[in-house]
Scaffold this motif. Structure first.
Motif, short mmCIF file in Angstrom:
data_model
loop_
_atom_site.label_atom_id
_atom_site.label_comp_id
_atom_site.label_asym_id
_atom_site.label_seq_id
_atom_site.Cartn_x
_atom_site.Cartn_y
_atom_site.Cartn_z
N SER A 125 0.82 -1.22 0.00
CA SER A 125 0.00 0.00 0.00
C SER A 125 0.85 1.26 0.00
N THR A 126 2.19 1.07 -0.14
CA THR A 126 3.07 2.24 -0.12
C THR A 126 2.75 3.20 -1.25
N ASN A 127 2.54 2.65 -2.45
CA ASN A 127 2.22 3.51 -3.61
C ASN A 127 0.89 4.23 -3.42
N LEU A 128 -0.07 3.51 -2.82
CA LEU A 128 -1.37 4.16 -2.57
C LEU A 128 -1.22 5.31 -1.57
N VAL A 129 -0.45 5.05 -0.50
CA VAL A 129 -0.22 6.10 0.49
C VAL A 129 0.49 7.28 -0.15
N LYS A 130 1.50 6.94 -1.00
CA LYS A 130 2.23 8.00 -1.68
C LYS A 130 1.31 8.80 -2.59
N MET A 131 0.45 8.07 -3.33
CA MET A 131 -0.49 8.75 -4.21
C MET A 131 -1.47 9.62 -3.41
N PHE A 132 -1.92 9.09 -2.27
CA PHE A 132 -2.82 9.87 -1.42
C PHE A 132 -2.14 11.13 -0.91
N ASP A 133 -0.84 10.97 -0.49
CA ASP A 133 -0.10 12.13 -0.02
C ASP A 133 0.06 13.18 -1.12
N GLU A 134 0.33 12.68 -2.34
CA GLU A 134 0.48 13.61 -3.46
C GLU A 134 -0.84 14.33 -3.73
N MET A 135 -1.95 13.57 -3.69
CA MET A 135 -3.26 14.19 -3.90
C MET A 135 -3.57 15.21 -2.80
N SER A 157 -1.35 16.89 -1.10
CA SER A 157 -0.50 18.06 -1.34
C SER A 157 -1.07 18.93 -2.45
N VAL A 158 -1.51 18.26 -3.54
CA VAL A 158 -2.12 19.01 -4.65
C VAL A 158 -3.39 19.72 -4.19
N SER A 159 -4.18 19.03 -3.37
CA SER A 159 -5.42 19.63 -2.88
C SER A 159 -5.14 20.86 -2.04
N GLN A 160 -4.12 20.75 -1.16
CA GLN A 160 -3.77 21.90 -0.33
C GLN A 160 -3.30 23.07 -1.18
N THR A 161 -2.48 22.73 -2.22
CA THR A 161 -2.02 23.80 -3.11
C THR A 161 -3.19 24.45 -3.82
N MET A 162 -4.14 23.61 -4.28
CA MET A 162 -5.32 24.16 -4.97
C MET A 162 -6.15 25.01 -4.03
#
Length: 285
Positions: A75-85, A87-92
């Motif tokens: 689930s590392t990739n999923l967690v990483k993808m969630f973290d990226e999302m 981060s993008v959401s916070q930026t947005m």
């Protein structure tokens, strides 16, 4: 997801392995045995970085368990993808907040600037400049404020015109009876030993002038209560000959002071329905 799939038969032998490392071996695990025995239809084991799913393979008749499928993936990739999302959401959200702030400032200026114009116009009206008008374009609410403000200034201008006209009427209409009273009073003062009959006559004339003055004042005040161009009419039957003689009687002292001779000739009696106060103003003017 870079995971691993293993297929077991009913005897717990590993028939297929994604990586081919465990094929032919036996997997004895409590969760696998539960699925073989039909106690569970799906088991999910989740840790911090791994997810394991165990499901039985049913026969075509769906009555017996033919085997088990075991799936593992990180689930590392999923967690990483969630973290990226995230981060993008916070930026947005930050960008959206900035955009909203800029738009709010822009539109607030669109509202505040016209209202400042209204404030300046109100200050001018306070200083006595009633001809100011405001033209606000843009929002419908601002246009409504502009129209209401202009209507208010027009009303104030009309009230000021009415006030000036009232003052003018008062000064003009009251001048004649006041002058007449003063002339009559001066005539009595100048005669040291005037007969009682003269005193009575002059005092009667002064009393008549005071009554006429009261009627004129009431008539002028009625203009304030109503429209400046309209007033009530107090019509009554009047002998016009006697009416004119009375007017001439109170005007003659004023005319004598200016060496003006007033004459009146009546050919026949005339009666008319008139407003005595207003008609007296007209003839006196």
């Amino acid at each position: 997801y870079g995971g691993r799939i293993m297929i077991l038969n009913s005897d717990l032998y590993i028939m297929r392995d994604t990586y081919g490392l465990e094929e032919g071996k036996v997997m004895v695990a409590p969760d696998v045995i539960k699925c073989i025995e039909g106690k569970e239809i799906r088991i999910v084991n989740q840790t911090a970085n791994n997810i394991e799913i165990i499901m039985p393979v049913l026969s075509s008749a769906k009555k017996t368990v033919s085997g088990v499928i075991v799936m593992n993936f990180s689930s590392t990739n999923l967690v990483k993808m969630f973290d990226e999302m995230a981060s993008v959401s916070q930026t947005m959200l930050v960008v959206l907040g900035i955009v909203i702030l800029v738009v709010a400032i822009f539109y607030s200026k669109q509202v505040v600037v016209p209202l400042k114009k209204v404030n300046v116009a109100i200050d001018h009206i306070t200083d006595g400049y009633l001809d100011d008008t405001v033209e606000l374009a843009g929002f419908n609410e601002l246009e409504d404020i502009s129209e209401s403000f202009n209507q208010m200034t027009a009303m104030l201008h009309n009230l000021e015109d009415a006030r000036q006209e009232f003052v003018s009427n008062v000064s003009h209409e009251l001048k004649t009876p006041i002058t007449s009273i003063k002339v009559l009073a001066d005539s009595l003062i100048m005669q040291d030993e005037a007969p009682v009959e003269m005193y009575r006559e002059f005092m009667g004339d002064i009393n008549d002038e005071l009554e006429r003055l009261t009627k004129i004042i009431n008539d002028l005040l009625s203009l304030v209560k109503m429209d400046k161009n309209a007033s009530t009419m107090a019509v009554e039957e009047v002998n016009v000959n006697e009416f004119l003689e009375t007017i001439l009687k109170r005007l003659r002292p004023i005319a004598d002071m200016r060496n003006i001779e007033l004459t009146y000739e009546s050919l026949r009696p005339v009666n008319a329905q008139i407003d005595p106060v207003k008609m007296s103003m007209a003839f006196s003017n």
